[in-house]
Motif scaffolding. Structure first.
Motif, short mmCIF file in Angstrom:
data_model
loop_
_atom_site.label_atom_id
_atom_site.label_comp_id
_atom_site.label_asym_id
_atom_site.label_seq_id
_atom_site.Cartn_x
_atom_site.Cartn_y
_atom_site.Cartn_z
N THR A 274 -49.89 72.36 35.64
CA THR A 274 -49.08 71.18 35.36
C THR A 274 -48.97 70.33 36.62
O THR A 274 -49.13 70.83 37.74
N SER A 297 -50.86 65.37 27.80
CA SER A 297 -49.52 65.96 27.68
C SER A 297 -49.56 67.47 27.95
O SER A 297 -48.51 68.07 28.21
N TYR A 299 -50.82 68.80 30.55
CA TYR A 299 -50.69 69.10 31.98
C TYR A 299 -49.81 68.12 32.76
O TYR A 299 -49.33 68.45 33.83
N LEU A 301 -46.38 66.55 33.39
CA LEU A 301 -44.98 66.76 33.03
C LEU A 301 -44.16 65.48 33.14
O LEU A 301 -43.22 65.27 32.39
N ALA A 347 -43.35 71.47 38.37
CA ALA A 347 -44.80 71.39 38.18
C ALA A 347 -45.54 72.25 39.19
O ALA A 347 -45.04 72.52 40.30
#
Length: 414
Positions: A274, A297, A299, A301, A347
């Motif tokens: 992410t 979407s 990866y 955030l 992330a």
């Protein structure tokens, strides 16, 4: 057999730059995939004499495609001009008129409008050249195929309609037979970063690229160097040797050998990870670029635009004393932004960007175009300060390219 083609894009609004031509490049790619060699794309205004000159210009090719000028208004004259140029005349097709009117009337009932002028428009569009093969409307305008040498395919201007009608046209005689007679063309695109145009020009001179039996084009796009080659089957061996030479000379900066953009390469490498962003001078362009591709979407955030110093402190946890000590445009603040993005969104990776996009705000120590970037991950950090040329728009756009290549380098170290 080599099939040669030309494309004529009509419309004063395209010629004047009010509308960007989307049809010429799209049709060019369709022709290449069909093995057809494109000679040129010509853009003309809504003037009959200009369209005739363009048709004359392409009189020695096998196929001419036109787009636009098929609507219901007085300046939509493509059908009439092509018919005259092909030595025939226009004639009303009553059955076609009823089919067009059914479409137009359906629109009229939804959006309103007087029946009489809309009826007149449908009648105008139902006039087709005698002897032409009619292509059914994909909007309100029919297209048609006419002639033999060259064959002229007349297509509508709206890209959605043109693309749908092209699918019909390639399955319709005589265009289907003409395309079937074409050979095959292969396109290869190599992308390099960083590599300058003078460097690749010198390489191509050393390789005597002008003598190679295929076409080579180079383009600097968003700060990356693109080398595109189109070749037929007999030239496949020569191309393979050419690509091998490029790899030997510039392989360390070759990041894509299958035409994939850096955006697409990054999307593949981010699988299972992410990412989040904290941006100042790019104003959200970095997050926008990361989310341009479908499936992002999985990866991405989120991101924050932290333009002011207060925003950097409040929303990205950059210590105020760090900004006071080093300035908002500094490697230290970029590093804090990438760390703040990771922490705020939870992330795996964070991108931090701060810089001076211009046209004002620069100093002798930090001139316009100075950008500090940081990309952070649990396994390492990539940091860089660059001075990018160009306008405010150029600096902001090129910054996102630099950031993606920093991200690429970090992901490869994982």
């Amino acid at each position: 057999m080599t099939v040669r083609a030309g494309i004529i894009v009509t419309g004063t609004e395209v010629l004047s730059g009010l509308i960007r031509d989307a049809n010429g490049p799209w049709l060019s790619e369709q022709l290449r995939e069909a093995g057809v060699s494109l000679r040129e794309i010509v853009v003309v205004g809504d003037r009959p004499e200009d369209l005739r000159r363009a048709l004359d210009f392409f009189s020695d090719v096998d196929l001419v495609l036109t787009s636009g000028g098929l609507g219901p208004t007085a300046d939509d004259l493509t059908a009439e001009v092509v018919a005259s140029w092909a030595g025939t005349h226009m004639e009303l097709d009553p059955a076609l008129e009823e089919r067009i009117w059914a479409i137009v009337n359906g629109l009229r009932k939804r959006i309103g409008g007087e029946e009489a002028p809309m009826r007149a428009g449908a009648r105008k569009q139902a006039h087709v050249p005698v002897g032409a093969v009619v292509l059914e409307p994909r909007g309100t305008a029919p297209g048609f195929l006419i002639g033999a040498s060259p064959l002229v395919a007349v297509l509508p201007g709206p890209p959605r309609e043109l693309q749908a009608m092209w699918g019909d046209a390639v399955e319709t005689e005589p265009l289907r037979a003409l395309l079937a007679s074409a050979g095959s063309l292969e396109q290869r695109i190599l992308r390099f970063f960083p590599l300058s145009e003078p460097q690749i020009a010198a390489t191509l001179r050393e390789l005597d690229a002008d003598a190679l039996p295929f076409e080579i084009t180079t383009c600097l796009r968003r700060g990356e160097l693109e080398v595109a080659s189109v070749y037929d089957e007999p030239a496949a061996g020569a191309y393979a040797a050419f690509e091998e030479e490029l790899r030997a000379r510039h392989g360390e900066v070759l990041f894509s050998d299958d035409g994939a953009t850096i955006d697409e390469v990054i999307a593949g490498l981010l699988s299972g990870l992410t990412i989040a962003t904290a941006e100042s001078c790019t104003g959200g362009l970095m997050a926008g670029r990361l989310t341009d591709l479908a499936g992002s979407s999985a990866y991405v955030l989120g991101g924050v635009v932290v333009y002011s110093n207060e925003a950097k402190t409040t929303f990205a946890d950059v210590p105020a004393e760090l900004i006071a000590a080093h300035g908002a445009v500094s490697p230290e603040v970029a590093s804090a932004l990438s760390a703040g993005a990771r922490a705020r969104f939870g992330a795996d990776l964070g991108i931090g960007i701060t810089g001076i996009a211009g046209p004002g705000g620069g100093t002798p120590e930090k001139p316009v175009g100075t950008v500090c970037l940081s990309v952070a991950a649990p396994w390492g950090v990539e940091e860089r300060t660059v001075r990018l040329p160009g306008s405010r728009t150029d600096v902001r756009d090129r910054t996102t390219t630099v950031a993606l290549h920093m991200l690429h380098a970090l992901l490869q170290r994982r």
